[in-house]
Enzyme design. Structure first.
Site, PDB file in Angstrom:
ATOM      1  N   GLY A   1      15.467  42.126  20.545  1.00 59.72           N
ATOM      2  CA  GLY A   1      15.043  42.210  18.960  1.00 59.72           C
ATOM      3  C   GLY A   1      15.031  43.742  18.667  1.00 59.72           C
ATOM      4  O   GLY A   1      15.921  44.319  19.126  1.00 59.72           O
ATOM      5  N   SER A   2      13.988  44.192  17.954  1.00 60.78           N
ATOM      6  CA  SER A   2      14.050  45.542  17.479  1.00 60.78           C
ATOM      7  C   SER A   2      13.855  46.602  18.582  1.00 60.78           C
ATOM      8  O   SER A   2      14.121  47.654  18.235  1.00 60.78           O
ATOM      9  CB  SER A   2      12.630  45.615  16.607  1.00 60.78           C
ATOM     10  OG  SER A   2      12.795  44.736  15.503  1.00 60.78           O
ATOM     11  N   THR A   3      13.481  46.278  19.693  1.00 58.63           N
ATOM     12  CA  THR A   3      13.692  47.336  20.803  1.00 58.63           C
ATOM     13  C   THR A   3      15.093  47.940  21.172  1.00 58.63           C
ATOM     14  O   THR A   3      15.419  48.667  21.681  1.00 58.63           O
ATOM     15  CB  THR A   3      13.312  46.865  22.100  1.00 58.63           C
ATOM     16  OG1 THR A   3      14.163  45.866  22.714  1.00 58.63           O
ATOM     17  CG2 THR A   3      11.781  46.391  22.138  1.00 58.63           C
TER      18      THR A   3
END
Lengths: 637, 379
Positions: free
Chosen positions: A321-323
């Protein structure tokens, strides 16, 4: 005289024939002597060997297995005395009566009794048969006290593996179990009945070190196998202890912090690569495997939807995801297609080809640059960055940061995750890469999967300024307490050849994530300045949201979805911001929101980690007191 | 002539003085070695074997002396009676005998357990000696004179085979054959019988009991099934071989003391002795037996009566067969047949039979110059 003459004939014949037969008999004795000479002189060596083999029974003396210790010397796997009660059939007149008397002192149920009687019948009468083991000291003492009234009962103290923390270290330390057929090797120890070898985790990876070397005792036995006396004894060498980099207190804290949630967390020293905590929740009780897992226990572990046997920290593969966004940005900067000042306007979505790609914020973020896009986790900025950069460049950076391949951690069963490239898709799926897929990769979705350990390594490599620190879980410096080698990552590990400014931008973005007013994880920030944490939230979709669902405009609240369909919550972080030392990755399976679920856990773990910081506060080992320290002395009964 | 006449009736004192005390000393030496072996077999204890064996030996020696000094003509007269008794007991054992070790051998008379086949070992030699004593050299050449003695041999041998006790049957057959041979029966007749017997072997094989067939098989290949029936032979060979040249030392035999060796106090006592005392000990023991047999032949050759010669010769051959078969068996040269080592193996019946036999041997020596008229052989 005629009679005498005839008599002489008879005598003459007798004499002749007696001499003949006597000579023949002498010859036959000669054959016997020849035979004895053959057996006793010519073949003597062979038969001497056979006689020794008959007579001498080699018994292996299993070595004491080395302990597994945390970085301060706390025992995570040790050896506990195994108090056993055995019965020797030939020493009692009535086995039933003895078992009956025994059952008044300790629990001996019917199945146990049946098993004991079966074994007694199968074996010779002088062979002790185990009635009960793993007794408490109280029970053992009780039986010992009454032993004069228990003919045939023999008490014995053996050793068995013990995992005092039960499930806290189950995925790190692993467990031992009985040797399987295909594990038999050169070591004769493996054939010893009841011998245990490492089956997973450190117990397996460092099995040979922990195992030690067998001793042996030569026992003279008679034809029935009864031991007559010991002829010779060589004590073996006990196994070496293995010291982990794990901090038992932090590990326990991390495990407890997860509570009922299913997930994983890894805390790593960004300079040394030492893993201070590696938790996969829920764990399981490794002692079950040591004593022999029962059917119901096995089914319970296997049917649990939280998959306690899976080491999610290294085996769980989740979309980051956004990581993933830090490295997408770095890739864009490296490719030269974007600069730190490149601005992207976010109206809440981005149209590409026939598809519309949505930002998580419906109304859009407005104008974004790299740092602010990280701060607010703007999807549209990274769609654009990925579109301009292309998947292969992103993959190159991701791999440098430790994603998409084994980290080489010394644990069992590590998975590599997937960092897609054009070639990968062609090879794995036989399909060409669609430009639209670049966009999905840009927000860490699509084909991308990573393990929590990989994310922690990624965070560490960013936080240490771009050096290829590898994770490890066993200390190499043979010391307890704080690390003895205090060199920074830059002087230990090869550089990953990132531009320092680009890394700094990523770190700045991560710092802003935990900073009000706009940081996505501002509510999970650490307020004490010296412990302050920087990080990046991630909320990764388990299931693609279909166009129909989106257009139906029926917004199903995440809490109303079935557990299995909720988004995973992720957070990667490092601390302290002023002088980074620890990196951390947390995933809460189906935790729905990185900022609301994963970030607070990461905050608490990093705060605790810094408070426990071994470089600042050397401690003495508290830990549980182990049985061996205070156990009563051996009693032969 | 006058000197010989004197011999026909000697005083008891004269007879006692005339007993071959050298022979008595020899058997005492052999038996004493046996006592030490039994002492070792019991793990350094005279109980339970050595003490009883010594008691039996002492009683046996007394009986032996009594037999030795009794007039040889008395024994000659009793020969047929003993034989008849032996046959009757063999028939009785067939009807009401006790089964032991898979064979019917024992007759339980309340206080006394009798093994009629043991009596027959002596009785057969006595009977044949008396019969042939009555034949002239010419008679022996005629087949019709051989019919009766053949029948005398076949009847008890047949009964013993039926028990079934193959070892004793062979022993009876071989010692009888020796007596026939000593009398001067032509060699070609023996060859004929041997050839006939060889031809009948495959037929006889079918009449063997399974356990007997198995013994032959295991003899041929003991290593095939080391924990089954080949165990005895194999363990015995291991014991002998591991004893080596000089042995493991008194009471130090691991094979025997750790019970790997079966029947160490009876049939396999030679093995134990040779394990502990090595080839040297075995050779000494064999030399003593050879000396004993040589004594027997010397006595036979010195006897002036055909009865004495045949009796001594037959008994000596019997003694030889015992020793040879036992040692050949334990060293794996012949199948396990259960023949004890004379004067050595633990066992009351065998000890008595042997001392009675040796008593008769000494009797022949004491009465070596007694003239026995040929007609005394008749009924």
């Amino acid at each position: 005289m005629a009679i005498n003459r005839r008599d002489n004939d008879l005598q003459r014949v007798f004499t002749r024939r007696a001499l003949l037969l006597g000579t023949a008999q002498l010859g036959m004795f000669g054959a016997l002597v020849g035979r004895l000479y053959y057996l006793q002189v010519m073949e003597s060596d062979k038969y001497t060997l056979l006689a020794e083999e008959n007579r001498i029974n080699m018994r292996l003396l299993p070595p004491r297995r080395g302990r597994v210790l945390d970085r301060f010397g706390v025992e995570l796997a040790s050896n506990r005395r195994n108090y056993r009660v055995m019965i020797v059939a030939e020493q009692t007149r009535n086995v039933d009566a003895t078992l009956e008397a025994l059952s008044k002192l300790i629990q001996v149920d019917d199945t146990q009794r049946a098993r004991v009687k079966r074994e007694i019948e199968r074996r010779r009468k002088f062979v002790p048969v185990v009635v009960a083991e793993n007794l408490s000291w109280d029970d053992f003492a009780k039986v010992n006290l009454h032993s004069p009234d228990l003919p045939g009962v023999q008490l014995d103290v053996g050793e068995t593996r013990d995992y005092p923390y039960v499930q806290t270290f189950s995925h790190v330390v692993g467990y031992v179990g009985a040797v399987a057929e295909n594990e038999l090797g050169d070591d004769p120890l493996l054939e010893l009945p009841g011998f245990r070898i490492g089956k997973s985790g450190v117990e397996k990876v460092y099995d040979e070190q922990l195992r030690g070397r067998a001793g042996h005792s030569q026992i003279e036995v008679n034809a029935y196998g009864r031991a007559i006396r010991e002829l010779e004894r060589h004590n073996g060498q006990q196994g070496d202890d293995v010291v982990l980099t794990i901090d038992a207190d932090l590990q326990r804290f991390t495990q407890e912090r997860f509570g009922e949630d299913s997930g994983a967390a890894v805390v790593i020293d960004i300079h040394t690569g030492e893993i201070l905590s590696l938790v996969s929740n829920p764990g399981y009780d490794p002692n079950w495997f040591n004593v022999g897992i029962t059917g119901p226990q096995w089914r319970q572990l296997n049917n649990d939807k939280y998959k306690p046997l899976l080491n999610k920290a290294i085996q769980g593969q989740y979309p980051p995801g956004s990581t993933f966004k830090m490295l997408v940005g770095i890739a864009a900067l490296e490719s030269g297609n974007m600069t730190p000042d490149t601005r992207v306007f976010c109206p809440g979505h981005m149209d590409f080809g026939n598809n519309t790609f949505h930002c998580w914020k419906k109304g859009g973020h407005g104008t974004m640059n790299y740092v602010s896009a990280l701060e607010e986790s703007c999807d549209v900025y990274f769609y654009e960055a990925a579109r301009r950069t292309g998947v292969d460049k992103i993959a190159e950076v991701a791999k440098k940061l430790g994603l998409g391949d084994f980290t080489g951690i010394d644990l069992t069963g590590e998975r590599r995750g997937i960092i897609p490239t054009r070639a990968w898709k062609q090879g794995a799926l036989g399909q060409p890469w669609h430009p639209g897929e670049n966009l999905v990769i840009g927000i860490g979705q699509g084909y991308v999967t990573t393990t929590p350990l990989q994310l922690a390594v990624m965070a560490a490599r960013l936080a240490n300024g771009g050096y290829a620190v590898p994770p490890r879980i066993v200390r190499k410096d043979d010391a307890f307490g704080p690390a003895t080698d205090l060199r920074p990552a830059s002087r230990r590990w090869p550089s990953l050849n990132f531009k320092r400014e680009q890394i700094d931008l990523a770190l700045e973005g991560m710092t802003r994530v935990t900073t009000p007013p706009r940081g996505t994880a501002q509510r999970a920030r650490i307020t004490q300045a010296e412990y302050a944490m920087a990080g990046k939230t991630g909320t990764s979709q388990v299931r693609r949201i279909s166009k129909a669902e989106r257009e139906a405009k029926v917004k199903v609240k995440p809490q109303d979805k079935p557990w299995e369909e909720r988004d995973h919550a992720l957070f990667v972080a490092f601390a302290p911001v002023s002088a980074p030392r620890y990196a951390c990755a947390v995933i809460v399976e189906h935790g729905m929101s990185g900022s609301a679920t994963a970030a607070p856990i990461a905050r608490d773990i990093l705060l605790e980690c810094q408070k426990l910081d071994p470089s600042r506060k050397p401690r003495t080992a508290p830990g549980p007191t182990t049985a061996s320290g205070q156990a009563p002395t051996r009693n032969g009964g | 002539m006058a000197y010989w006449s004197n011999r026909n009736d000697m005083s008891l004192g004269r007879k006692l003085r005339d007993i071959n005390w050298g022979l008595v000393l020899l058997i005492t030496v052999i038996a004493s070695l046996g006592f030490t072996a039994l002492y070792s077999a019991a793990g350094g204890d005279i109980d339970p074997w050595a003490d009883r064996q010594m008691a039996r030996f002492v009683i046996g020696i007394v009986i032996m002396v009594v037999i030795a000094v009794t007039d040889i003509r008395v024994w000659m007269r009793l020969s047929y009676v003993v034989y008849a008794l032996g046959v009757i007991l063999l028939i009785a054992v067939e009807l009401v005998g006790r089964v032991g070790m898979g064979a019917q051998r024992w007759l339980d008379l309340g206080v006394l357990h009798i093994q009629p086949s043991e009596i027959m070992k002596i009785a057969l030699v006595l009977t044949l000696a008396r019969y042939f004593h009555g034949l002239s050299y010419e008679d022996i050449g005629r087949i019709r004179w051989l019919v009766i003695p053949l029948a005398v041999v076949v009847v008890p041998v047949g009964l013993v085979i039926k028990q079934p006790d193959l070892g004793t049957a062979m022993l009876l057959l071989a010692s009888s054959g020796a007596v026939f041979f000593f009398t001067g029966v032509r060699a070609w007749k023996f060859l004929l019988v041997i050839a006939g017997g060889g031809g009948a072997l495959p037929i006889a094989w079918n009449f063997l009991h399974d356990y007997q067939k198995r013994r032959v098989f295991t003899f041929m290949n003991p290593e095939e099934d080391p924990l089954g029936s080949g165990y005895h032979i194999l363990q015995s060979k291991i014991a002998l071989g591991s004893g080596g040249f000089s042995g493991k030392g008194f009471m130090q035999g691991t094979q025997s003391h750790l019970s790997f060796l079966p029947e160490k106090q009876t049939d396999f006592i030679f093995t134990m002795f040779a394990e502990e005392h090595g080839l040297i000990g075995a050779l000494v023991l064999i030399a003593l037996y050879i000396l004993l047999i040589a004594y027997g032949y010397a006595i036979a050759l010195r006897s002036r009566s055909q009865y004495g010669r045949l009796l001594a010769g037959g008994l000596t051959t019997m003694l030889f067969l015992y020793v040879f078969i036992n040692i050949a068996m334990v060293s794996g040269l012949v199948p396990v047949v259960g023949v004890p080592l004379p004067l050595f193996s633990y066992g009351g019946t065998a000890m008595m039979t042997l001392l009675v036999g040796i008593g008769l041997l000494v009797n022949v020596y004491v009465h070596r110059d007694v003239e026995i008229p040929r007609h005394m052989s008749g009924l």
